[in-house]
Design an enzyme around this catalytic site. Structure first.
Site, PDB file in Angstrom:
ATOM      1  N   ASP A   1       0.878  -1.108   0.134  1.00  0.00           N
ATOM      2  CA  ASP A   1       0.017   0.167  -0.087  1.00  0.00           C
ATOM      3  C   ASP A   1       0.751   1.240  -0.109  1.00  0.00           C
ATOM      4  O   ASP A   1       0.193   2.351  -0.279  1.00  0.00           O
ATOM      5  CB  ASP A   1      -0.908   0.049   1.238  1.00  0.00           C
ATOM      6  CG  ASP A   1      -2.185  -0.622   1.092  1.00  0.00           C
ATOM      7  OD1 ASP A   1      -2.553  -0.952  -0.028  1.00  0.00           O
ATOM      8  OD2 ASP A   1      -2.643  -1.166   2.169  1.00  0.00           O
TER       9      ASP A   1
HETATM   10  C1  GLC Z   1      -1.695  -3.969   5.456  1.00  0.00           C
HETATM   11  C2  GLC Z   1      -2.968  -3.919   4.518  1.00  0.00           C
HETATM   12  C3  GLC Z   1      -2.484  -4.930   3.137  1.00  0.00           C
HETATM   13  C4  GLC Z   1      -1.341  -4.344   2.623  1.00  0.00           C
HETATM   14  C5  GLC Z   1       0.024  -4.430   3.480  1.00  0.00           C
HETATM   15  C6  GLC Z   1       0.941  -4.046   2.820  1.00  0.00           C
HETATM   16  O1  GLC Z   1      -1.321  -5.337   5.970  1.00  0.00           O
HETATM   17  O2  GLC Z   1      -3.851  -4.671   5.156  1.00  0.00           O
HETATM   18  O3  GLC Z   1      -3.696  -4.566   2.202  1.00  0.00           O
HETATM   19  O4  GLC Z   1      -1.345  -5.302   1.586  1.00  0.00           O
HETATM   20  O5  GLC Z   1      -0.586  -3.571   4.608  1.00  0.00           O
HETATM   21  O6  GLC Z   1       1.053  -2.632   2.452  1.00  0.00           O
HETATM   22  C1  GLC Z   2      -0.562   2.452   5.760  1.00  0.00           C
HETATM   23  C2  GLC Z   2       0.093   1.129   6.352  1.00  0.00           C
HETATM   24  C3  GLC Z   2       0.023   0.040   5.445  1.00  0.00           C
HETATM   25  C4  GLC Z   2      -1.718  -0.265   5.389  1.00  0.00           C
HETATM   26  C5  GLC Z   2      -2.170   1.073   5.062  1.00  0.00           C
HETATM   27  C6  GLC Z   2      -3.757   0.774   4.980  1.00  0.00           C
HETATM   28  O1  GLC Z   2      -0.235   2.855   4.482  1.00  0.00           O
HETATM   29  O2  GLC Z   2       1.659   1.453   6.328  1.00  0.00           O
HETATM   30  O3  GLC Z   2       0.314  -1.036   6.219  1.00  0.00           O
HETATM   31  O4  GLC Z   2      -1.963  -1.322   4.789  1.00  0.00           O
HETATM   32  O5  GLC Z   2      -1.921   1.993   5.915  1.00  0.00           O
HETATM   33  O6  GLC Z   2      -4.518   2.064   4.633  1.00  0.00           O
END
Ligand code: GLC
Ligand code: GLC
Length: 813
Positions: free
Chosen positions: A487
């Site tokens: 993300d």
């Molecule tokens: C969080 C989110 C997931 C994402 C991950 C890496 O665990 O829930 O959707 O893939 O972060 O950013």
């Molecule tokens: C932030 C976190 C990530 C998560 C995302 C969800 O980017 O670092 O882990 O998946 O928020 O909104």
């Protein structure tokens, strides 16, 4: 290695984790409830309850980021003379003579003892019930008669957890309650558009009550020493506005050796629109009375508790391993499967790190979660697949999240995460392989929940992969969009404004250039699955079409996605490499190594082996594999959120446990059992539990999302426990790739990948209407099944063909 302080231990016979010191390094929580009604409960009884949706139907109030951190919950105060104490130590914090918290499968039992009075509280949500039961047992273990005053406490949330925390000009005037006998009803907003209320009941006569927080606690006191408890006198207050609560007051006399049960019930009720009131302004309590009657005696409660235990017996009987290694067995047989149920239920919505108001059910998250859960209750996984697919758009893109209450896509975050669609194939294929139920492919499923737009689920799978094919970039690799699985790799964001969200801002390119190798690998893995599925259902032409797209992707990765020693991570908006030896920082990333090795791209050319070696060399550290290396030391405008985190945390070189299993599976596919196991053991909670309770900080019985990486200030410290895709991936990895029991369309494929040191082991696996007792003899080999004997006769190949009934399987490697 230094011996760290321990706060608890596993009790495998009872499937419990036993906490023996209330001052854990962080609240260690559990989840109650399987469907609809849920609670979070810490080892000192902190936490809250909600119905279906932690944002829109919050029943009790909780303040995140509080001081102290975990304040507020379902609290009992026991007062003897001038001494007030709580069974869970908090909130009173009066030192106890004995304390113990047992977190089990869907229940928590907290026991405290003070001055020879024992208070033991069993908390659970009975099956198919919209209520939390709290059975408090008070026992006088002394030689004298004990006279006690007992106060209960719950604080109501005004339903919407978000506005409850911000709209005080309104909230302080809306609160309404009713009191009837030993039941306190919370009916705020029931007069207008809500058709639901909550109640808190106890199955005995009460000698007083409170429903107004300030009357009970006092404006200048705290949960630890409420005015009413300090004085030993309830106020019998009626809340009008301000902050409604529910507190019972009970006077208890216990003879020597006497024990008494009190059943408290926190319930939730919905009424039909035309049956809301029984008299003007008086709520219709019929359903509440019925619910109360189901749990008004100890016998009824004990029976409901036995049913819950039987439910878990059955669930955990589906896959059972015996390896002789208790640390492995307890994770596989108990805690990993339990965590999979919890992540299936909650996605990333409500934990002690997720406030329950930020996120609903994630498209990619939920598809992954269900892979860890599908063997438990396939029918629920089936419904989930349909719900998720219903939030897809006609072009295959999809909402990134949806709200569990409405099942509608969440507009605040929208779509454009270009890995999302592929996960639908991952989830659906897992479901069909588990159940053999191909009819799901014919289900008519809408786009964006629009009536009239329905097409078959199979068509949804097709447009999912087409979405990748139709969104290729300059190197014929998948465009990343807002982000892929990571993300925080926001290659189209370009933000200098701290008030902008990295994930929903798309500034310059509109996503026409930046490409992702992670999606490329994911596409190849899920594309191959899709081809196999097409062949299975005789859609050969469609299968061939997709095979060509998969082949083209493999070529594109070999040509533009290989850096010499590992797979690149991405191309940025300017067409520059990310995750390359040419880069100053972030030379290598884990995601593309995981997915491209799982996809076996370039295996013949030695790419897979080199990539796996590079993971060991550059990503691995004492606590697992970090996400990228070296960590980013400054904010990089064209990379986005990833570089916003300090080194070693979260997506910037944290150990994102979620993606370690990808590499482990890559290792298994390559037959490198020793390496697979050593990576796996590093993030296996039971191994961490043994060594690092203080450092690791968070719950030692489940995986957390992120463990601080080698570049962090405190490597090895865990964060974001419970709600993480790690649960499902750990399960998928160990059950299918390490232990090697893989559900397939026509039966179970046996293909273990083990460390050389592995001894013989057995797996009993219920599969559809069959039950297999499988014994595996590795004979020191890491991979490769030599012979399978099914019910006494040798089997060709490595698939045990499905047939109902009980079977014995002997496997020699
Ligand atoms: C969080 C989110 C997931 C994402 C991950 C890496 O665990 O829930 O959707 O893939 O972060 O950013
Ligand atoms: C932030 C976190 C990530 C998560 C995302 C969800 O980017 O670092 O882990 O998946 O928020 O909104």
């Amino acid at each position: 290695m230094e011996q760290q302080k321990r706060y608890g231990h596993f009790d495998d016979a009872h499937r419990e984790y036993v906490i023996t010191d209330p001052k854990t390094p962080w609240p260690w929580i559990n989840y109650l409830g399987n469907e609809d009604f849920f609670s979070l409960i810490s080892n000192t009884a902190g936490g809250y309850s909600f119905y279906k949706d932690a944002k829109f139907r919050r029943i009790t109030r909780y303040r995140y980021n509080n001081v102290p951190m975990d304040n507020g919950g379902r609290y009992f105060y026991i007062k003897e003379g001038d001494t007030a104490w709580s069974p869970g130590w908090k909130p009173c914090k009066t030192p106890l003579d004995f304390y113990e918290c047992r977190h089990g499968m869907g229940y928590t039992r907290i026991t405290g003892r003070k001055n020879q009075v024992e208070a033991s509280v069993l908390f659970f949500v009975p099956l198919k019930t919209w209520a939390e039961v709290q059975k408090l047992t008070l026992t006088n273990q002394s030689q004298e008669v004990k006279t006690l005053k007992l106060f209960s406490f719950e604080e109501w949330c005004l339903w919407n957890a978000a506005t409850d925390m911000e709209n005080f000009q309104r909230n302080f005037s809306t609160g309404e309650v009713e009191i009837e006998g030993s039941t306190i009803y919370h009916k705020t907003e029931y007069r207008e558009r809500r058709n639901h209320y909550a109640f808190y009941h106890v199955n005995t006569e009460i000698q007083g009550f409170d429903t107004d927080r300030e009357s009970f606690v006092g404006l200048y006191n705290e949960f630890s020493n409420p005015d009413a408890v300090v004085e030993g006198l309830p106020r019998n207050s009626h809340a009008h506005g301000w902050s409604p609560i529910a507190s019972h007051y009970i006077e208890v006399t216990l003879q020597t050796g006497e024990s008494r049960d009190f059943v408290f019930l926190l319930g939730y009720v919905e009424n039909e629109q035309d049956k809301k009131f029984s008299a003007p302004k008086v709520i219709n309590k019929e359903k509440a009375h019925a619910l109360i009657a189901r749990f008004d005696t100890t016998e009824k409660v004990d029976k409901a508790f036995a049913e819950l235990n039987a439910y878990w017996d059955a669930l955990l009987n589906i896959y059972k391993v015996k390896t002789g290694n208790p640390k492995l067995d307890r994770m596989v047989n108990i805690w990993n499967q339990y965590q999979c149920m919890v992540t299936f239920n909650f996605s990333r919505s409500a934990s002690f790190f997720e406030s329950g108001i930020g996120r609903g059910m994630g498209f990619r998250d939920s598809n992954q979660d269900l892979v860890g859960f599908v063997h438990q209750i396939p029918s629920r996984a089936r419904q989930r697949i349909i719900d998720i697919a219903s939030t897809q758009f006609p072009d295959g893109g999809c909402y990134h999240q949806y709200q569990p209450l409405t099942k509608r896509g969440n507009n605040d975050i929208g779509g454009g995460f270009n890995d999302d669609p592929c996960w639908l194939i991952f989830g659906t294929v897992a479901y069909i392989k588990e159940t053999g139920d191909f009819t799901i492919l014919d289900e008519m499923v809408p786009f964006d929940n629009q009536p009239g737009s329905e097409v078959t689920l199979f068509e949804h799978l097709k447009v999912s992969l087409d979405h990748v094919i139709n969104n290729l970039g300059p190197h014929l690799l998948p465009l990343i969009g807002r982000a892929d699985w990571n993300d925080c790799l926001n290659l189209n964001c370009f933000s200098w404004d701290p008030n902008e969200s990295f994930q929903t801002t798309e500034n310059v390119s509109e996503g026409t250039k930046a490409e992702s190798l992670m999606i490329a690998g994911l596409f190849v893995v899920t594309g191959k699955e899709y081809v196999a599925l097409c062949n299975k259902i005789a859609k050969h032409e469609e299968g061939q079409r997709m095979q060509r797209a998969v082949d083209a992707m493999i070529e594109a990765v070999k040509k533009h996605g290989w850096d010499g020693e590992w797979y690149l991570r991405a191309y940025d908006f300017y067409g520059r490499k990310i995750g390359s030896n040419e880069c100053e920082e972030g030379k290598i990333f884990i995601e593309s190594q995981g997915w491209c090795t799982m996809a076996e791209i370039g295996a013949d050319e030695g790419m897979v082996a080199k990539s796996l070696d590079s993971c060991k060399k550059y990503l691995e550290c004492e606590h697992g594999m970090v996400l990228n290396n070296p960590a980013f030391t400054k904010y990089i405008y064209e990379y986005g959120e990833i570089s916003s985190y300090p080194e070693g945390y979260k997506e910037n070189a944290g150990i994102f446990c979620h993606n370690n299993p990808w590499v482990i599976i890559g290792e298994c596919m390559a037959g490198r059992g020793n390496d697979a196991w050593s990576h796996y053991a590093k993030i296996l909670p039971s191994y961490v539990e043994e060594k690092y309770q203080t450092l690791h900080k968070v719950e030692p019985y489940v995986n957390c999302q992120m463990v601080a990486g080698k570049d962090a200030f405190r490597p090895g410290e865990g964060k974001n426990s419970w709600l993480t895709g790690t649960a499902a991936w750990m399960w998928y990895t160990v059950s299918e790739f390490i232990l090697g029991i893989k559900p397939d369309y026509d039966g179970i494929r046996i293909d273990p990948c083990l460390p050389e040191t592995a001894g013989d082991y057995t797996v009993s696996r219920k599969f559809r209407d069959a039950e297999y007792d499988i014994t595996i003899r590795p004979n020191g080999s890491q991979k490769g099944v030599k012979q399978i004997v099914l019910d006494g006769s040798p089997v060709e190949g490595d698939v045990i063909p499905y047939a109902a009934g009980k079977h014995t399987v002997e496997v020699t490697m």
